[in-house]
Write a protein that holds these residues in place. Sequence first.
Motif, PDB file in Angstrom:
ATOM      1  N   PHE A 233       0.824  -1.211   0.000  1.00  0.00           N
ATOM      2  CA  PHE A 233       0.000   0.000   0.000  1.00  0.00           C
ATOM      3  C   PHE A 233       0.858   1.261   0.000  1.00  0.00           C
ATOM      4  O   PHE A 233       0.463   2.289  -0.565  1.00  0.00           O
ATOM      5  N   SER A 234       2.032   1.206   0.625  1.00  0.00           N
ATOM      6  CA  SER A 234       2.944   2.352   0.587  1.00  0.00           C
ATOM      7  C   SER A 234       3.425   2.605  -0.841  1.00  0.00           C
ATOM      8  O   SER A 234       3.563   3.763  -1.266  1.00  0.00           O
ATOM      9  N   ALA A 235       3.689   1.523  -1.577  1.00  0.00           N
ATOM     10  CA  ALA A 235       4.089   1.670  -2.981  1.00  0.00           C
ATOM     11  C   ALA A 235       2.958   2.263  -3.806  1.00  0.00           C
ATOM     12  O   ALA A 235       3.190   3.114  -4.685  1.00  0.00           O
ATOM     13  N   LEU A 236       1.726   1.836  -3.541  1.00  0.00           N
ATOM     14  CA  LEU A 236       0.576   2.423  -4.232  1.00  0.00           C
ATOM     15  C   LEU A 236       0.463   3.919  -3.914  1.00  0.00           C
ATOM     16  O   LEU A 236       0.145   4.724  -4.795  1.00  0.00           O
ATOM     17  N   ALA A 237       0.723   4.276  -2.656  1.00  0.00           N
ATOM     18  CA  ALA A 237       0.700   5.690  -2.276  1.00  0.00           C
ATOM     19  C   ALA A 237       1.801   6.461  -2.990  1.00  0.00           C
ATOM     20  O   ALA A 237       1.587   7.592  -3.453  1.00  0.00           O
ATOM     21  N   GLY A 238       2.991   5.857  -3.103  1.00  0.00           N
ATOM     22  CA  GLY A 238       4.080   6.515  -3.819  1.00  0.00           C
ATOM     23  C   GLY A 238       3.767   6.692  -5.295  1.00  0.00           C
ATOM     24  O   GLY A 238       4.052   7.744  -5.890  1.00  0.00           O
ATOM     25  N   LEU A 239       3.149   5.684  -5.896  1.00  0.00           N
ATOM     26  CA  LEU A 239       2.749   5.794  -7.304  1.00  0.00           C
ATOM     27  C   LEU A 239       1.684   6.873  -7.493  1.00  0.00           C
ATOM     28  O   LEU A 239       1.678   7.583  -8.501  1.00  0.00           O
ATOM     29  N   SER A 240       0.777   6.990  -6.519  1.00  0.00           N
ATOM     30  CA  SER A 240      -0.248   8.034  -6.627  1.00  0.00           C
ATOM     31  C   SER A 240       0.360   9.422  -6.533  1.00  0.00           C
ATOM     32  O   SER A 240      -0.135  10.371  -7.150  1.00  0.00           O
ATOM     33  N   LEU A 241       1.439   9.553  -5.752  1.00  0.00           N
ATOM     34  CA  LEU A 241       2.156  10.835  -5.696  1.00  0.00           C
ATOM     35  C   LEU A 241       2.750  11.169  -7.065  1.00  0.00           C
ATOM     36  O   LEU A 241       2.630  12.307  -7.551  1.00  0.00           O
ATOM     37  N   THR A 242       3.392  10.180  -7.670  1.00  0.00           N
ATOM     38  CA  THR A 242       3.970  10.388  -9.000  1.00  0.00           C
ATOM     39  C   THR A 242       2.890  10.712 -10.023  1.00  0.00           C
ATOM     40  O   THR A 242       3.063  11.590 -10.875  1.00  0.00           O
ATOM     41  N   ALA A 243       1.764  10.018  -9.938  1.00  0.00           N
ATOM     42  CA  ALA A 243       0.676  10.226 -10.893  1.00  0.00           C
ATOM     43  C   ALA A 243       0.046  11.604 -10.732  1.00  0.00           C
ATOM     44  O   ALA A 243      -0.280  12.266 -11.727  1.00  0.00           O
ATOM     45  N   SER A 244      -0.137  12.064  -9.504  1.00  0.00           N
ATOM     46  CA  SER A 244      -0.828  13.336  -9.281  1.00  0.00           C
ATOM     47  C   SER A 244       0.044  14.545  -9.545  1.00  0.00           C
ATOM     48  O   SER A 244      -0.446  15.604  -9.927  1.00  0.00           O
ATOM     49  N   THR A 245       1.354  14.399  -9.340  1.00  0.00           N
ATOM     50  CA  THR A 245       2.270  15.533  -9.543  1.00  0.00           C
ATOM     51  C   THR A 245       3.047  15.451 -10.851  1.00  0.00           C
ATOM     52  O   THR A 245       3.550  16.462 -11.336  1.00  0.00           O
ATOM     53  N   GLY A 246       3.152  14.254 -11.422  1.00  0.00           N
ATOM     54  CA  GLY A 246       3.902  14.085 -12.665  1.00  0.00           C
ATOM     55  C   GLY A 246       5.397  13.947 -12.455  1.00  0.00           C
ATOM     56  O   GLY A 246       6.146  13.776 -13.408  1.00  0.00           O
ATOM     57  N   ILE A 247       5.848  14.003 -11.199  1.00  0.00           N
ATOM     58  CA  ILE A 247       7.271  13.861 -10.877  1.00  0.00           C
ATOM     59  C   ILE A 247       7.407  13.010  -9.613  1.00  0.00           C
ATOM     60  O   ILE A 247       6.416  12.692  -8.960  1.00  0.00           O
ATOM     61  N   GLY A 248       8.640  12.680  -9.281  1.00  0.00           N
ATOM     62  CA  GLY A 248       8.916  11.980  -8.037  1.00  0.00           C
ATOM     63  C   GLY A 248       9.716  12.873  -7.110  1.00  0.00           C
ATOM     64  O   GLY A 248      10.558  13.648  -7.558  1.00  0.00           O
ATOM     65  N   SER A 249       9.435  12.777  -5.825  1.00  0.00           N
ATOM     66  CA  SER A 249      10.150  13.594  -4.835  1.00  0.00           C
ATOM     67  C   SER A 249      10.796  12.682  -3.805  1.00  0.00           C
ATOM     68  O   SER A 249      10.123  11.815  -3.231  1.00  0.00           O
ATOM     69  N   PRO A 250      12.114  12.872  -3.544  1.00  0.00           N
ATOM     70  CA  PRO A 250      12.792  12.020  -2.558  1.00  0.00           C
ATOM     71  C   PRO A 250      12.518  12.418  -1.117  1.00  0.00           C
ATOM     72  O   PRO A 250      12.976  11.742  -0.191  1.00  0.00           O
ATOM     73  N   VAL A 251      11.787  13.496  -0.904  1.00  0.00           N
ATOM     74  CA  VAL A 251      11.490  13.964   0.450  1.00  0.00           C
ATOM     75  C   VAL A 251      10.287  13.199   0.990  1.00  0.00           C
ATOM     76  O   VAL A 251       9.214  13.225   0.380  1.00  0.00           O
ATOM     77  N   PRO A 252      10.426  12.501   2.139  1.00  0.00           N
ATOM     78  CA  PRO A 252       9.321  11.678   2.649  1.00  0.00           C
ATOM     79  C   PRO A 252       8.043  12.458   2.944  1.00  0.00           C
ATOM     80  O   PRO A 252       6.944  11.948   2.766  1.00  0.00           O
ATOM     81  N   GLY A 253       8.165  13.701   3.387  1.00  0.00           N
ATOM     82  CA  GLY A 253       6.969  14.469   3.702  1.00  0.00           C
ATOM     83  C   GLY A 253       6.342  14.025   5.016  1.00  0.00           C
ATOM     84  O   GLY A 253       6.874  13.173   5.741  1.00  0.00           O
ATOM     85  N   PRO A 254       5.157  14.562   5.332  1.00  0.00           N
ATOM     86  CA  PRO A 254       4.530  14.286   6.638  1.00  0.00           C
ATOM     87  C   PRO A 254       3.613  13.066   6.640  1.00  0.00           C
ATOM     88  O   PRO A 254       2.810  12.901   7.553  1.00  0.00           O
ATOM     89  N   TYR A 255       3.732  12.212   5.632  1.00  0.00           N
ATOM     90  CA  TYR A 255       2.741  11.156   5.459  1.00  0.00           C
ATOM     91  C   TYR A 255       2.734  10.131   6.586  1.00  0.00           C
ATOM     92  O   TYR A 255       1.675   9.591   6.920  1.00  0.00           O
ATOM     93  N   THR A 256       3.894   9.852   7.168  1.00  0.00           N
ATOM     94  CA  THR A 256       3.920   8.852   8.239  1.00  0.00           C
ATOM     95  C   THR A 256       3.095   9.300   9.435  1.00  0.00           C
ATOM     96  O   THR A 256       2.213   8.571   9.919  1.00  0.00           O
TER      97      THR A 256
END
Length: 329
Positions: A233-256
Motif C-alpha cells: 500500500f505504501s508503494a501504491l501511495a508513492g505511485l499516486s504521488l507520482t501520478a498526481s504531480t507528474g514527478i517523483g520527490s525524494p522527500v518523505p513528507g509528513p505522510y507517516t
Amino acid sequence: MTAVAARRGRGAPIAATVQENAWTLSLLGLLVALLALTKIVQPQYGPISIQGLGTSVLPLALAAIAQAVVVISGGIDLSIGSMMALTSVVSAVLMKGQSEQFGIAVVVGVLGLGLILGAVNGALVVVTRVPDIVVTLAMSFVWAGSALLVRSSPGGGAAQWLKNLVVGPIGNEWIPRAAIALFVIVAIIWIPLVRSRVGLSIFAIGSNQLAAFRSGVSVGRTKFFAYAITGLFSALAGLSLTASTGIGSPVPGPYTLLSVAAVVLGGVSLAGGRGGVFGPIVAVVVLQMIRTDLTFLNVNTNLAAVAQGVILIGVVMFGSIVQFRRARG
C-alpha cells in the motif's frame, strides 16, 4: 480467530452493525457538516474543488490504509513516508521519456518493490524481536537515504495513462477519478484480504497474540505478511504521488505521522485487533477539510496542525474513557 470471524460475520444484525461502526458513521456526519460549512464559507466551492480534493487526499488515504493494516496486527510502521518517497522516485526516474507500455512494467515492478520493502521491515521485526517502532524508525532512514541516492531532487516523469487514473472527473464532474481508483484498490486488495485466513490472522494477533498462537496462528508469519501488505500500500501511495504531480520527490513528507493521525481518528485501536480502512479514509478527508476551511476563513494555516492535534487528543481521551467503562461493565 473464531471470535473475530463471528464478529465480522455477514449475518450480524443491522443494529449491531450500526453500533460497531458508530464512530465511522459519526465521522461521515462530521464530513458532511464540514462540506456544508465549506460551501457556506466559499460559495464557489464546486466540482473542480472536489476533484482537487480527491487527488490531494489519495496518497494520504493509501498511506492511512497501509498504517491501518499493521496497526490492526498490533504493530506500527514509521517508515511509510520513506517507502512512499523511494517508490515515487524510482517510478518517476524509470518512466521519464519512456513509452506508455513500459510504464505498465514500471508500475508492476514498483509494486513488487513495495512488497519487498515491507517484507524487509517485517522480517527484521520478527527475527530480531526488537520493538517495531524502533525497527521501522531505523528503516525509515534507510529508505529515505535510498530515495536520495536514486534522485537527489524532485524530477522524473509519469506515464500519461497513470496520470489519467487519478486526475480529473469520471462519468460525472462531481466524481473524482482518484476516488474511483481508491475504491477499486480497496475492493481488489483489502476486501479479499480481510475475508481470507491471513486477514483473520492479522486481526487475531492484534486482539490477543497469545490466544492466537494457542489457536494455531503463526504469529511471526502473520506479522511478516502484515508488513509486506503495508509495503504494498505504501508503494501504491508513492505511485499516486507520482501520478498526481507528474514527478517523483525524494522527500518523505509528513505522510507517516498523518497516517497515524488518520488511523487514530478513523477508529482503529492502537492496541490492535479492531478497526478497518474505511474509517481512516474518511478521517483523511476530514483532516483535509479542516485545513481547507481554516484557509477559507483566513485563519493562520499553522493553526491547522494545532487543530488536528487537539482533535486527536480528544479522540484518544474519548476512546480511553469508553474502553475504561467497557472494562468496568
